[in-house]
Design a protein around this motif. Structure first.
Motif, short mmCIF file in Angstrom:
data_model
loop_
_atom_site.label_atom_id
_atom_site.label_comp_id
_atom_site.label_asym_id
_atom_site.label_seq_id
_atom_site.Cartn_x
_atom_site.Cartn_y
_atom_site.Cartn_z
N LEU A 1 -0.15 15.73 21.38
CA LEU A 1 -1.11 14.89 20.01
C LEU A 1 0.19 14.55 19.56
CD1 LEU A 1 -3.91 16.43 19.29
CD2 LEU A 1 -3.66 15.24 20.96
N CYS A 2 0.89 13.81 19.48
CA CYS A 2 2.07 12.80 18.92
C CYS A 2 1.84 12.48 17.09
CB CYS A 2 2.68 12.16 19.23
SG CYS A 2 2.93 12.68 20.90
N GLY A 3 0.26 12.98 16.33
CA GLY A 3 0.40 12.10 15.06
C GLY A 3 0.94 13.22 14.43
N GLY A 4 0.42 12.74 13.13
CA GLY A 4 0.74 13.34 11.51
C GLY A 4 0.01 14.53 10.99
N SER A 5 0.80 15.29 10.51
CA SER A 5 0.18 16.17 10.09
C SER A 5 -0.78 16.15 8.62
CB SER A 5 0.61 18.15 9.98
OG SER A 5 1.58 18.56 11.13
N ALA A 6 -0.19 15.50 8.30
CA ALA A 6 -1.39 15.34 6.99
C ALA A 6 -2.40 14.60 7.22
CB ALA A 6 -0.48 14.36 6.30
N THR A 7 -2.40 13.24 7.73
CA THR A 7 -4.46 12.72 8.58
C THR A 7 -4.87 13.04 9.12
OG1 THR A 7 -3.21 10.81 7.97
CG2 THR A 7 -4.10 12.00 5.85
N ASP A 8 -3.47 13.10 10.19
CA ASP A 8 -4.00 12.65 11.70
C ASP A 8 -4.12 14.27 12.82
OD1 ASP A 8 -3.50 10.23 11.35
OD2 ASP A 8 -1.26 10.46 12.36
N LEU A 9 -3.43 15.06 12.25
CA LEU A 9 -4.13 16.47 13.25
C LEU A 9 -4.87 17.24 12.70
CD1 LEU A 9 -0.50 17.37 14.28
CD2 LEU A 9 -1.73 16.16 15.76
#
Length: 140
Positions: free
Chosen positions: A68-76
């Motif tokens: 998973l290569c999303g962002g920690s703020a909103t994606d992950l």
């Protein structure tokens, strides 16, 4: 036998993961998943498809692990628990103060689905945590 990998998100991290997979003979990229229009995403692997994230469950029996290569703020915080129910997942969640909460959410989802989930691995928090440790050891 190779590890069949899916990449979720194709920004800088996703492109880097794809390059790493190309260099490892024991890994095989099966699919890239994006929230963008898949037709606009060009990847290095010529014979691998790019799919909308909404199609990911169609690959449940074809992928060994999702990175998973999303962002920690909103994606992950949303994606990792949701996907851990159906896939073995790896993420790079790096909001230190929220790692225990993220762990609890992902752990429950992974256990529910009988999967393995590895969180917070990668450049940060690992490397940045070491930097903090070194600085804390020598600075007042």
């Amino acid at each position: 036998m190779s590890i069949k990998v899916g990449i979720v998100g194709y920004g800088n991290l996703g492109r880097g993961i794809e390059c790493s997979i190309k260099q490892n003979a024991d890994m095989e990229l099966k699919a890239v998943f994006t929230r963008r229009n898949p037709a606009t995403v060009k990847i290095l692997h010529k014979n691998v498809g790019v799919y909308h994230i909404d199609d990911i469950l169609n690959f449940k029996n074809e992928i060994d692990v999702l990175i998973l290569c999303g962002g920690s703020a909103t994606d992950l915080p949303v994606q990792t628990p949701a996907l851990a129910k159906d896939f073995t997942v790896i993420d790079s969640f790096d909001t230190h103060a929220k790692i225990p909460e993220h762990f609890d959410n992902v752990d429950a989802a992974a256990k529910e689905g009988g999967n393995i989930a590895v969180i917070s691995c990668g450049w940060d928090p690992g490397m940045f945590s070491l930097n903090r440790l070194y600085a804390g050891a020598v600075l007042p």
